[in-house]
Design an enzyme around this catalytic site. Structure first.
Site, mmCIF file in Angstrom:
data_model
loop_
_atom_site.group_PDB
_atom_site.id
_atom_site.type_symbol
_atom_site.label_atom_id
_atom_site.label_comp_id
_atom_site.label_asym_id
_atom_site.label_seq_id
_atom_site.Cartn_x
_atom_site.Cartn_y
_atom_site.Cartn_z
ATOM 1 N N SER A 1 21.197 9.677 -23.699
ATOM 2 C CA SER A 1 22.298 10.382 -23.027
ATOM 3 C C SER A 1 23.502 9.457 -22.841
ATOM 4 O O SER A 1 24.647 9.915 -22.865
ATOM 5 C CB SER A 1 21.852 11.005 -21.696
ATOM 6 O OG SER A 1 21.451 10.016 -20.785
ATOM 7 N N ASN A 2 23.252 8.158 -22.675
ATOM 8 C CA ASN A 2 24.386 7.221 -22.637
ATOM 9 C C ASN A 2 25.050 7.131 -24.004
ATOM 10 O O ASN A 2 26.278 7.068 -24.090
ATOM 11 C CB ASN A 2 23.928 5.833 -22.177
ATOM 12 C CG ASN A 2 23.852 5.747 -20.662
ATOM 13 O OD1 ASN A 2 24.870 5.589 -19.996
ATOM 14 N ND2 ASN A 2 22.653 5.886 -20.118
ATOM 15 N N HIS B 1 22.384 -1.241 -16.705
ATOM 16 C CA HIS B 1 21.163 -1.267 -15.895
ATOM 17 C C HIS B 1 21.374 -0.383 -14.660
ATOM 18 O O HIS B 1 22.401 -0.497 -13.985
ATOM 19 C CB HIS B 1 20.853 -2.705 -15.469
ATOM 20 C CG HIS B 1 19.586 -2.805 -14.685
ATOM 21 N ND1 HIS B 1 18.345 -2.751 -15.285
ATOM 22 C CD2 HIS B 1 19.363 -2.904 -13.352
ATOM 23 C CE1 HIS B 1 17.412 -2.828 -14.346
ATOM 24 N NE2 HIS B 1 18.004 -2.923 -13.168
#
Ligand code: GRF
Length: 200
Positions: free
Chosen positions: A15-16, A110
């Site tokens: 999705s990123n 992160h």
């Protein structure tokens, strides 16, 4: 015109990766040149394929050592010479072999406010500790686990006990922060200099 080439390494949903694709689809001068996954069934590969982005599968299980796996990643990347390598949910720890090759050109996202909550399962741990804030960090990768120089962070005040909901909120932050950082690096506004992130 010089094209700033990005290689994205994934292991899963991507999705990123999708957020990066969407942000740079119409951006002249920035191109996702390839997507590499260590998992053949990563949904991110489908996302890349439907955009016509070159994809590679390098299954770590096919290699007898981490070194050989990373050598194959490097071999593929060398053919394309990306300006930036973007780890987006890439679930393999990279050794010094890979990191030293791409130090300064390798970034990761992160899901925590580093240096807090390194490692896995950040949302659950943050909730268990009744933290007031949670967030995301984009950092250059060095040999420390989730410890490299920080490019940028964004945070929210926690207003839920629901881990799934918190995760979704964190994802929304990621989808904005990661493309923003990539844009800054591509335009030369941000870079790693002598181990520190310099912003202009
Ligand atoms: C993201 O939460 C990212 O912060 C972490 O792994 C997750 C990847 O999700 N490193 P996706 O594959 O981009 O959907």
């Amino acid at each position: 015109m010089q094209i700033f080439k990005i290689a994205v390494l994934i292991s899963g949903n991507g999705s990123n990766l999708q957020a990066i694709i969407d942000n740079f689809r119409d951006e002249v001068g920035i191109e996702i040149s390839s997507v590499i996954s260590n998992k053949a069934d990563a949904y991110g590969l489908t996302r890349a394929n439907r955009e016509g982005i070159e994809t590679h599968i390098v299954n770590h299980e096919d290699y007898s050592s981490r070194e050989d796996f990373e050598k194959e990643l490097i071999r593929i990347l060398k053919k394309e010479s990306p300006d930036l390598i973007v780890l987006a949910g890439f679930m393999r720890i990279l050794s010094n072999l890979f990191i030293s090759e791409y130090y300064g050109k390798l970034i990761n996202i992160h899901p925590s406010l580093l240096p807090n909550y390194k490692g896995m399962d950040t949302h659950r741990r943050v909730l268990e500790n009744n933290e007031e804030f949670h967030g995301v960090t984009v950092h250059y990768v060095d040999n420390s686990l989730d410890g490299g120089p920080i490019c940028a962070q964004s945070k929210i005040k926690i207003d839920t006990k629901d881990q799934k909901k918190l995760e979704e909120q964190i994802h929304e932050l990621e989808y904005k922060l990661y493309p923003d950082v990539i844009k800054n690096i591509a335009s030369g506004k941000m870079r790693l200099y002598r181990g520190e992130v310099v912003k202009q």
